[in-house]
Design an enzyme around this catalytic site. Structure first.
Site, PDB file in Angstrom:
ATOM      1  N   GLY A 141      23.213 -88.986   8.944  1.00 25.07           N
ATOM      2  CA  GLY A 141      23.061 -90.367   8.510  1.00 25.07           C
ATOM      3  C   GLY A 141      23.026 -91.312   9.692  1.00 25.07           C
ATOM      4  O   GLY A 141      23.919 -91.265  10.540  1.00 25.07           O
TER       5      GLY A 141
ATOM      6  N   TYR B  41      16.864 -77.463   7.057  1.00 28.92           N
ATOM      7  CA  TYR B  41      16.681 -78.650   7.889  1.00 28.92           C
ATOM      8  C   TYR B  41      17.952 -79.452   8.125  1.00 28.92           C
ATOM      9  O   TYR B  41      18.199 -79.920   9.223  1.00 28.92           O
ATOM     10  CB  TYR B  41      15.640 -79.557   7.222  1.00 28.92           C
ATOM     11  CG  TYR B  41      15.381 -80.868   7.931  1.00 28.92           C
ATOM     12  CD1 TYR B  41      14.535 -80.935   9.037  1.00 28.92           C
ATOM     13  CD2 TYR B  41      15.974 -82.051   7.492  1.00 28.92           C
ATOM     14  CE1 TYR B  41      14.291 -82.135   9.690  1.00 28.92           C
ATOM     15  CE2 TYR B  41      15.739 -83.259   8.136  1.00 28.92           C
ATOM     16  CZ  TYR B  41      14.909 -83.293   9.230  1.00 28.92           C
ATOM     17  OH  TYR B  41      14.669 -84.480   9.871  1.00 28.92           O
TER      18      TYR B  41
ATOM     19  N   ASP C 299       9.664 -76.781  10.068  1.00 25.36           N
ATOM     20  CA  ASP C 299      10.704 -76.453   9.095  1.00 25.36           C
ATOM     21  C   ASP C 299      10.247 -76.695   7.666  1.00 25.36           C
ATOM     22  O   ASP C 299      10.623 -75.972   6.750  1.00 25.36           O
ATOM     23  CB  ASP C 299      11.979 -77.255   9.375  1.00 25.36           C
ATOM     24  CG  ASP C 299      11.747 -78.748   9.306  1.00 25.36           C
ATOM     25  OD1 ASP C 299      11.850 -79.334   8.214  1.00 25.36           O
ATOM     26  OD2 ASP C 299      11.464 -79.339  10.360  1.00 25.36           O
TER      27      ASP C 299
ATOM     28  N   CYS D 206      21.369 -73.985  -4.960  1.00 25.84           N
ATOM     29  CA  CYS D 206      20.477 -74.954  -5.596  1.00 25.84           C
ATOM     30  C   CYS D 206      19.158 -74.942  -4.838  1.00 25.84           C
ATOM     31  O   CYS D 206      19.108 -75.187  -3.632  1.00 25.84           O
ATOM     32  CB  CYS D 206      21.079 -76.363  -5.562  1.00 25.84           C
ATOM     33  SG  CYS D 206      19.946 -77.621  -6.217  1.00 25.84           S
TER      34      CYS D 206
ATOM     35  N   CYS E 154      14.437 -78.341  -5.258  1.00 23.49           N
ATOM     36  CA  CYS E 154      13.305 -78.979  -4.575  1.00 23.49           C
ATOM     37  C   CYS E 154      12.140 -78.013  -4.404  1.00 23.49           C
ATOM     38  O   CYS E 154      11.005 -78.440  -4.176  1.00 23.49           O
ATOM     39  CB  CYS E 154      13.735 -79.544  -3.233  1.00 23.49           C
ATOM     40  SG  CYS E 154      14.458 -78.345  -2.080  1.00 23.49           S
TER      41      CYS E 154
END
Length: 507
Positions: A51, A287, A391, A478, A481
């Site tokens: 972040g 990533y 990536d 998970c 995506c």
């Protein structure tokens, strides 16, 4: 270009092709004999990749909490004078990229709330998918007077954790309720957290504190990472093991999905507030995480190298040189070169400081696009058949410009290999991807993408190959995506980072 309210740049040179952004990095420390503010500073430095919009540290001396936070990078927000004002033995630190709530100072973290009976500072990595539902619990609590009107999921949690349970609409004790005699000595914050956490849905790795105690909690799916470390004189909680290494803490274990941990002078206490349903983010391996971090006992660098080996087996090519897109493509490129026998080399030079400047590029410079970030080594590229390993591909604009740049530098052929499957679906659990319409793999086949970016060939590692490289069972990951199978369904009203805008909370 997109600017922050203070004029600094937040997006990459091409705002139409910014990379995936993780929600945040969190760091907490309980250490009576340490300079906890500096430990938090260095911990956040290690987590800066998670972040870059804002940073903050809160410190408690056992009597009051002091918070310092600003927009900007960790090194821009803190200096020696700022850190010297943060004295105490407990600290919570945070570096933010917004996924719920606008990128403004008011939403920088740690968030802080104080009532007559409790004070709380909280940092959150992840994204809740029932924020409106949780916000509705605050109606009539009078918490609007204790801070800003909430525009982020984090501020809603902070308000709930600092409240008296009797004031929250319809709340009931969940599986983590405080029941026995020892539990009755728990703080108001611990009681509230144990009751509220079972109601929260989505991704949350939390580090928070009241005046006396450091807490950590992780959602039942364990979407985002969170680890516990040991100092000689205390304890550390962080998003990644790399942050433990930087501050000299020994890795103890991961915070388990569905676990609430409390750390104070009595030691480390743990309770399970919800049954674990492990579903860790697969994209962390692709990533998000640092290569020197370990997740579930597996080094991220080793996983990425193995992905490269599998990519070479699945999509072989006759070529003269394998080059990475630095830095995130480097481990997979090493693995691809090892498995294929094609020499590995440096073909692109990266300027690490682009996108962190206060000066907006002129239109002429902006039109050069990717060359502000990457420049080719012409002597290494000219006349050669190049395999360039990246990536992931999000919108495709960067790869299109990259292929054109390599051809301009004299490459005879350009073959693109991608160390992840096609990113075809948005994330609602803490990564700010584009909408499905903006994702190039959301509407084009790999063959069509190859044509679109101008490559001679294109190959993505298979989803099975990526999962096998992690050594974690598919059922514990998970991968929404990539395959659109979301572990927790997300209502349309709870999608997007501005779900609370215009909604009165705590008033």
């Amino acid at each position: 270009m997109v600017s922050r309210p203070d004029g600094r740049l937040t997006d990459e040179l091409d705002p139409e092709d910014r990379p995936p952004r993780d929600a945040c990095g969190v760091f907490g420390v309980w250490a009576p004999n340490e300079d906890v503010a500096k430990l938090a500073y260095y911990g956040l430095y290690a987590l800066q990749h998670r972040g870059q919009e804002s940073a903050g540290i809160a410190v408690s001396d056992g009597h009051r909490i002091v918070v310092h936070k600003e927009m900007g990078l960790v090194a821009q927000v803190f200096d020696e004078p700022a850190l010297s004002t943060l004295r105490g033995h407990i600290a919570v630190g945070h570096c933010r990229y917004s996924t719920t709530g606008a990128s403004v100072w008011a939403n920088a973290q740690p968030t802080f709330r104080s009532t007559d009976s409790a004070s709380l500072a909280l940092g959150h990595n992840g994204n809740l998918i029932n924020t409106r539902e949780l916000a509705s619990l605050l109606t009539g609590t009078g918490l609007g007077g204790t801070g800003i009107a909430a525009t982020s999921d984090t501020d809603v949690l902070t308000a709930l954790f600092v409240s008296d349970l009797s004031e929250i609409n319809g709340i009931s004790a969940g599986p983590g309720a405080l029941r026995d005699a020892a539990d009755r000595d728990a703080s108001q914050v611990e009681r509230a957290a144990a009751a509220v956490l079972p109601l929260a849905k989505g991704a949350y790795s939390l580090v928070f504190m009241d005046d006396q105690t450091l807490y950590a909690a992780r959602d039942p799916q364990g979407f985002r990472p969170l680890v516990l470390g040991r100092l000689d004189s205390g304890w550390v909680v962080a998003s990644e093991t790399a942050a433990l290494d930087i501050v000299g803490a020994r890795f103890v274990r991961e915070i388990a999905p569905g676990e609430l941990v409390s750390i104070d002078g009595r030691g480390v206490r743990s309770r399970t507030f919800a049954a674990p349903q492990p579903s860790g983010c697969l994209f962390e391996y692709v990533y998000l995480a640092r290569p020197d971090t370990t997740i579930s006992g597996r080094g991220v660098h080793a996983t990425r190298v193995e992905v490269g080996r599998r990519l070479a087996a699945e999509y072989p090519v006759d070529a003269d040189l394998v080059i990475p897109v630095p830095e995130s493509g480097t481990p997979a490129a090493i693995g691809f070169a090892e498995a294929s026998g094609i020499p590995f080399g440096q073909g692109l030079v990266k300027n690490s400081y682009v996108g962190r400047t206060f000066i907006q590029p002129s239109q002429t410079i902006r039109e050069r696009g990717i060359k502000l970030k990457l420049n080719p080594l012409r002597d290494a590229i000219a006349g050669r058949r190049i395999v360039v390993v990246d990536d992931s591909i999000v919108r495709g604009n960067t790869q299109r410009a990259l292929v054109a740049m390599l051809r301009e530098a004299g490459a005879a052929e350009v073959h693109v290999r991608v160390a992840s499957p096609p990113v075809s679906w948005p994330c609602f659990y803490g990564i700010d991807f584009a909408t499905r319409a903006e994702l190039i793999a959301g509407h084009l086949s790999p063959e069509e993408i190859c044509t679109s970016i101008g490559a001679d060939s294109l190959g993505y590692v298979s989803l099975a190959g990526l999962i096998e490289a992690t050594t974690i069972p598919a059922s514990r990951l998970c991968r929404a995506c990539f395959d659109g199978q979301y572990p927790i369904p997300v209502a349309d009203d709870d999608r997007g980072k501005h779900v609370l805008d215009g909604l009165p909370v705590g008033s």
